[in-house]
Every structure is written in C-alpha cells, then in structure tokens.
Design an enzyme around this catalytic site. Structure first.
Site, mmCIF file in Angstrom:
data_model
loop_
_atom_site.group_PDB
_atom_site.id
_atom_site.type_symbol
_atom_site.label_atom_id
_atom_site.label_comp_id
_atom_site.label_asym_id
_atom_site.label_seq_id
_atom_site.Cartn_x
_atom_site.Cartn_y
_atom_site.Cartn_z
ATOM 1 N N ARG A 1 6.878 1.512 -12.471
ATOM 2 C CA ARG A 1 6.430 1.422 -11.082
ATOM 3 C C ARG A 1 7.440 2.028 -10.112
ATOM 4 O O ARG A 1 7.080 2.778 -9.203
ATOM 5 C CB ARG A 1 6.195 -0.050 -10.713
ATOM 6 C CG ARG A 1 5.092 -0.737 -11.497
ATOM 7 C CD ARG A 1 3.713 -0.359 -10.964
ATOM 8 N NE ARG A 1 2.659 -1.059 -11.696
ATOM 9 C CZ ARG A 1 2.231 -2.283 -11.397
ATOM 10 N NH1 ARG A 1 2.771 -2.949 -10.401
ATOM 11 N NH2 ARG A 1 1.265 -2.823 -12.114
ATOM 12 N N ASP B 1 -3.142 -9.572 2.971
ATOM 13 C CA ASP B 1 -2.390 -9.068 1.821
ATOM 14 C C ASP B 1 -1.002 -8.663 2.310
ATOM 15 O O ASP B 1 -0.832 -8.324 3.491
ATOM 16 C CB ASP B 1 -3.088 -7.869 1.176
ATOM 17 C CG ASP B 1 -2.613 -7.624 -0.255
ATOM 18 O OD1 ASP B 1 -3.275 -8.103 -1.192
ATOM 19 O OD2 ASP B 1 -1.567 -6.970 -0.428
#
Length: 280
Positions: free
Chosen positions: A43, A152
């Site tokens: 990532r 979020d």
C-alpha cells in the site's frame, strides 16, 4: 523528484514498518499486527514512488515533518480498505426495511424525525443503499425530516460518495426496479442518483477515533467491517460510543465477521448474528 524512483523491499525495513504501525495507531486507531507487514509495503510503496522518495525512511521523515500533514492524510487513506458494494449483507437492509423504517415513519407521522448513520461510508454504496431501502419502505421520506449521516475518514472517498455517480458494472447489486427508480444514466456508461433520494444523505469527513461533532441520536447505525482494523481496547471504546449515540430500541449493524464483545456493558442486546438493539 521525478516520481519514477524504484522502491524495492530492500528499502523497507522493520523500523519502517514499526513507524507506520505507530502512525496508524496514533492517527486512526488502526492496529497493524506483524502479519500486515507485506500489506503495508504494497500500500505505502505506491505513495513512496509517486512522491519520488528513494526509501520508506525518507518518505516517513517527510510525512512526520512540519508541512507533511497533507501527505499524512494520504498515508492513512492508503492503509484503509474501501471495498464495498450496494446492498452488501442483504439481511441488514431487509431488517432496516421491515423493522426500522416503519418505526421511523410512525415517529415522523407523530411529529418526530428519522436519523440513520453510515459510520464508515467509503465510496457511498452503503449510504445510498440505506437511502434506497428507506425510500422503498417509506416513499415520502425525502419530504420529511429524514436524514442519513454518511461519514468516513478518507476525504477522497467521501467526495466520490457525495457525487453519487457509479459505473454501470458497480451497480449490479441494485435490483433493476430500484435502479430505474432512483438512478439516471449519465450517457457515458455511468449512472447517478437523482430525484428526491438525493435529499436524504449528508456526507462528512469523520475519524471514528477522534471527537465527533454529533449531538443527536440515531435509530440505526451501520458500522461494518471497520473494527477489524482496531485493537480490542479501541474496539470496545468505539462500541460504547456508538451505543451512546443510539436511541433506546435503535439498532447497530456490524460486519459479517465482527461481534460486539462488550454488548452487555454497552447496553446492547444481540438480536441476530450481526444486529444489536439498544436496551430501553
């Protein structure tokens, strides 16, 4: 920096991983066990390459230096997963439509209001699914004080969610009748939510492990496939905070692999494998 600097696993040390572990815990309450070392590399190496850093160390030095706040957000985004789909875990939406929405409609008819929270909305499939369920079971919902809070930690995915536009292939989970009722073609293979349904969701950036500018309570909270990233202490704090934001008789929906281990202490009763009700 040309953005083309190759970054191999030899440029990623245990010390680098431990720094990322500390950052993830401090910034978002994310627990990264040693088994996530390879995932962190896959990532984060993308961000290292895109910024043209020669190693993880120099990248992390930049992130933690004054002026690195913007990239700190990008790093946290890279560590969070945004896998979602419309009407994921259908039993939750069936329960919402048959149990929760009729109560909301009755409360609104009596002069009250209706509130539902999608606490980790990602790119929006969850809150838009909630909106479709509400509009299906309560067609006049958008004309009343009925709202969905969708939050979020990732500002990028919140922006996409708020736009309500999705490629045709991402809408496969939506029943054809609902797609025809609530969406319109953009003419380029994309579809967008249109009409009264657009008045239901409000999208905001929110870190679940920071302070919440939320005063009221909710009839239902969806917090699914989030706590798997937290350690047990962080999970229990979050469950308690979510329970505190539920009205008596309200419901908490969790992910298919999650459970509220402190349900009794939090004033919750499990009514289905992944559904909890707030005690009166």
């Amino acid at each position: 920096m040309n953005g083309l600097t190759p970054v191999g696993e030899s440029d990623y040390t245990d010390t680098d991983f431990q720094r990322v572990q500390r950052i993830a815990q401090a910034q978002a309450g994310i627990h990264l066990p040693a088994t996530k070392r390879a995932l962190v590399y896959s990532r984060v190496s993308r961000r290292v390459r895109e910024l043209g850093h020669a190693s993880f160390r120099t990248y992390l030095d930049f992130v933690q230096a004054p002026g690195g706040e913007g990239e700190m957000e990008k790093l946290v985004y890279a560590l969070t997963t945004n896998v979602t789909s419309f009407f994921r875990e259908k039993k939750h939406f069936e329960h919402l439509e048959t149990v929760v929405v009729p109560r909301l409609a009755a409360n609104i008819a009596a002069g009250g209001r209706g509130r539902v929270w999608s606490a980790a909305c990602s790119t929006g499939q969850e809150p838009w699914s909630i909106a479709m369920s509400i509009m299906t079971a309560f067609p006049d919902a958008a004309a009343h004080d009925m709202r969905i809070l969708a939050t979020d930690i990732n500002a990028d995915v919140v922006a996409r969610a708020a736009g309500g536009v999705y490629p045709d292939e991402e809408t496969e989970g939506i029943p054809a009748a609902r797609k025809a009722q609530f969406m319109e073609s953009c003419g380029d293979g994309d579809y967008r939510f249109a009409g009264p349904i657009g008045r239901l969701p409000a999208f905001r950036v929110l870190n679940l492990n920071a302070s919440w500018p939320i005063r009221g309570t909710f009839s239902a909270i969806f917090c699914r496939n989030v706590v798997i990233y937290f350690d047990e202490a962080t999970r229990e704090r979050l469950w308690q905070r979510l329970s505190d934001r539920l009205e008596p008789g309200g419901f908490l929906y969790v992910g298919h692999s999650e459970r509220v281990s402190c349900a009794t202490q939090c004033g919750l009763t499990q009514v289905a494998p992944t559904i909890y009700e707030k005690d009166d």
